[in-house]
Scaffold this motif. Sequence first.
Motif, PDB file in Angstrom:
ATOM      1  N   ALA A  29       1.077  80.907  57.098  1.00 15.23           N
ATOM      2  CA  ALA A  29       0.436  79.758  57.739  1.00 15.23           C
ATOM      3  C   ALA A  29      -0.009  78.702  56.730  1.00 15.23           C
ATOM      4  O   ALA A  29       0.274  77.516  56.895  1.00 15.23           O
ATOM      5  CB  ALA A  29      -0.745  80.221  58.586  1.00 15.23           C
ATOM      6  N   ALA A  30      -0.680  79.127  55.670  1.00 13.60           N
ATOM      7  CA  ALA A  30      -1.239  78.148  54.737  1.00 13.60           C
ATOM      8  C   ALA A  30      -0.128  77.353  54.068  1.00 13.60           C
ATOM      9  O   ALA A  30      -0.210  76.130  53.939  1.00 13.60           O
ATOM     10  CB  ALA A  30      -2.087  78.859  53.692  1.00 13.60           C
ATOM     11  N   MET A  33       1.523  75.028  56.540  1.00 15.45           N
ATOM     12  CA  MET A  33       0.586  73.953  56.822  1.00 15.45           C
ATOM     13  C   MET A  33       0.756  72.825  55.803  1.00 15.45           C
ATOM     14  O   MET A  33       0.805  71.654  56.163  1.00 15.45           O
ATOM     15  CB  MET A  33      -0.808  74.572  56.728  1.00 15.45           C
ATOM     16  N   VAL A  37       1.708  69.027  57.131  1.00 12.74           N
ATOM     17  CA  VAL A  37       0.739  67.933  57.195  1.00 12.74           C
ATOM     18  C   VAL A  37       1.353  66.573  56.822  1.00 12.74           C
ATOM     19  O   VAL A  37       1.162  65.599  57.556  1.00 12.74           O
ATOM     20  CB  VAL A  37      -0.516  68.248  56.362  1.00 12.74           C
ATOM     21  N   TRP A  40       3.359  65.441  59.659  1.00 13.60           N
ATOM     22  CA  TRP A  40       2.510  65.080  60.793  1.00 13.60           C
ATOM     23  C   TRP A  40       1.951  63.666  60.598  1.00 13.60           C
ATOM     24  O   TRP A  40       1.835  62.889  61.530  1.00 13.60           O
ATOM     25  CB  TRP A  40       1.354  66.093  60.900  1.00 13.60           C
ATOM     26  N   LEU A  63      -0.400  76.461  64.497  1.00 15.19           N
ATOM     27  CA  LEU A  63       0.411  75.462  63.810  1.00 15.19           C
ATOM     28  C   LEU A  63       1.156  74.597  64.826  1.00 15.19           C
ATOM     29  O   LEU A  63       1.249  73.386  64.689  1.00 15.19           O
ATOM     30  CB  LEU A  63       1.410  76.141  62.860  1.00 15.19           C
ATOM     31  N   MET A  66      -1.172  72.293  66.447  1.00  9.19           N
ATOM     32  CA  MET A  66      -1.571  71.227  65.544  1.00  9.19           C
ATOM     33  C   MET A  66      -0.702  69.985  65.744  1.00  9.19           C
ATOM     34  O   MET A  66      -1.179  68.863  65.697  1.00  9.19           O
ATOM     35  CB  MET A  66      -1.474  71.715  64.111  1.00  9.19           C
TER      36      MET A  66
END
Lengths: 108, 746
Positions: A29-30, A33, A37, A40, A63, A66
């Motif tokens: 996940a990290a 991410m 980002v 995004w 995620l 998000m």
Amino acid sequence: MKITKQKGTSKSTGLCRLQIEGDMTIYQAAEMMEKFVPCWNDYREFELNLSGVGEMDSAGVQLLLMFDRKSEGYDKKVRLLEIREAVSEVLNLYRLGQRFDIQTSPRQ
Amino acid sequence: MNLDAGLQAFSEESRELLQSMEDTLLQLEAKPDDDDLINGLFRAVHTVKGSAGLFGFDRVVEFAHLAESVMGRVRDHQVAVANDLPSLLLESRDHLGLLIEQALDGKPDPDEDSIRTGKALSARLQRHLSDRPAGEAQSRSIPAPTAPVLPARREAGVENRCWHISLRFGTEVLRNGMDPLSFIRYLNTAGEIVNLTTLEAMPDPAEMDAESCYLGFEIDLNSAADKEAIASVFEFVQDDCLIHILPPNSPIASYGELIEALPEENARIGEILRAGGALTESEFGTILAGWEKRLGGAGGEAESMPEPSGDAGIRPGVVEPSIVNAGADKYKKVKEHKEEENQVVRVSAAKLEDLVNLVGELVISGANTNLLARRSGGRRLADATETLAGLVENIRDTALSLRMVEIGTTFNRFRRVVREVSRELGKEIDLVISGGDTGLDKTVADKIGDPLMHLVRNALDHGIETPAERESAGKPLTETLHLNAYHDSGSIVIEICDDGRGLVREKILAKALEKQLIKENQSLTDSEIQRLIFEPGFSTAEQATNLSGRGVGMDVVLRNIAALRGRIDVESTPGEGAKISIRLPLTLAIIDGFLVQVGKSSYVIPLDLVDECVEFSEVASESYQDSQHINLRGEILPYIRLGEVFKCHTPGARDSQSQKVRENIVVTRYAGQKAGLVVDELLGEHQTVIKPLGTIFKNVKGLSGATILGSGEVAMIVDVPGLVSRVSESGCPQRTNPVNLEEVRH
């Protein structure tokens, strides 16, 4: 884990097509991410091809959530493509099938 | 998950909640219309019920539910706070406490008494649920836009036949290796998930931590399982998650509570529940109307509310904006309150005790280091240890302040006592509490509760007259009992004042004669007479009421207070009232001391008691030599030679020296009384860790403990009040039996 931008990604249309390979769980996940980002921030419509995603847990679901921001002045859309059974099971458990635009094949 | 820890937390939480219920109920009697109090009460019993449910304490839940229903009706203004309702709720609270205790003790079957009480109380509570004045209640409780929603049942339960579960996972859940998914999967096996709404509370992607959990769920579960079984699913996460479980057909009010308890805006949650089918539109309307009413909106405003729309989507515009805002405000308040709560950390008393003990050792070894540094003559070393000593002092103060609690908590316990006594004796009594924020060491606070209770009961029972007596004495009919506390030179003073008849001299004398505590024709001063009430076996109550006079006399109170190194004083004006003052040290562990030397021995005098130090000049004392007084700037100061009292001067020691040792006098002040202690040398301030003297020294008056000096020597701590009273009792120090310290030490 591999995330690659696909053909059709364009800043002018605001569409971002991502091919995601590997599991989407707390373990990735990290790292995911970090890659998500910038995307995004730069785009507003996302097409995530999950054909390479074998496993998903709540961190993975987060995620996906998000990407999908409509409140607080954002208007981001997300489409999920080619989801596999394990992922769809999770989405169904969370009753999120309706929320995400889930398509079986990439939009031409 | 350590279940014992969970139970421990439940036990503490429920004790606090029960206490707050009691406080609230007592305040409610005075202010029956205070909505905040009523809401607080409701919340408290609701929380008790919820927590008890988590542990499967069915009897607690059952009874709490009944009480909660009544309180819910009070809150919705369907039942007025009047007549016996406060008493009934108080009794219910007690019963609830009893049930919880029994549940925690693991008693499988309740005893007959508690069953009987429970049944009686239940019946009385039921009465408040059933005798609804039809017309009035309907017009007030039912919102305009909805059809009557209250079903024929006594209690307005929702139509939803599913369990409603609200979950908000804590951020650490994922990192702790748990996945909300597994809980949902598990729930699927326990029943049918009829509806599930996933809520996310994620911050901006830039601030989001991918490993934190931001998920929450509203779940409707159709299941035959009981609450315990459902709650047990979440046992592993219940510490850091918000979990609410509502049984099928729960009262509408409990959904209202739920909506307010959840972190999201009330309106949003309401819509989610409605959309998910947990609440029907009319039920949701009832809740909305309830808020509207409580938020101070006039009853008419409810009519202007738009009808909740029929479609199932979440449409933010559906609810009137004012409600949304009010909901948001409320949420903010709730959240702020939560944050406040989170700023408090619970620590077990034993750990604090360890800390204070360690700090004590630190102080001693710090003093040792200091001494060695000074002797070594290295200036930089001395400077460094000086700084260290300052820090140690700060640590000591902070560690001790951790154990400080406010006396107010102890005082508040007496509200109930006073209330009950006033009922029982037909006296009208007003309890006034002041200085409740005065702090004292927890260990002292714990031990002072019972003696105080006894004194309060005594004041109420013996001190206060009946209304008729008061009327003839020309006093106001309502009595006042005043509890007060304040700090005074290292002590806390607790006062219990009443405006009753005071201590009646004749009565006390007659009783003392009867008990053969004094002899006929013995002449006694007022203060001596007042002290008689502390004699063992003394009790003037003409009839033993069930308040005081339980065989425990004031002598026990005196003993308990003396054990805390405190003292007790009585002031009384016949016909006008009595005041009992208790003076206690703030802490039992470490004090600031003043180190003095007499002969070869060191003594510590508590610094708080030291007023000043002056050189002891024989000239000033000479003219008063016989009476052991000196003239201190025109004031007569009685003094004691510590060396004589403790016999640490070997006779003739001073004479053998060609010059007389220059002596000093330490002027001490305690409870307004000054006394001088003559010593050889003043050694200065000293942080003193009190080591209690063994029981063999318990009869030694004048010493309150011992301490270890930096050099490893033992110094005795002078008990100034004890010493002064010992000297004043016997009139002159020479006539006392001196404690031979050399003997005591070896």
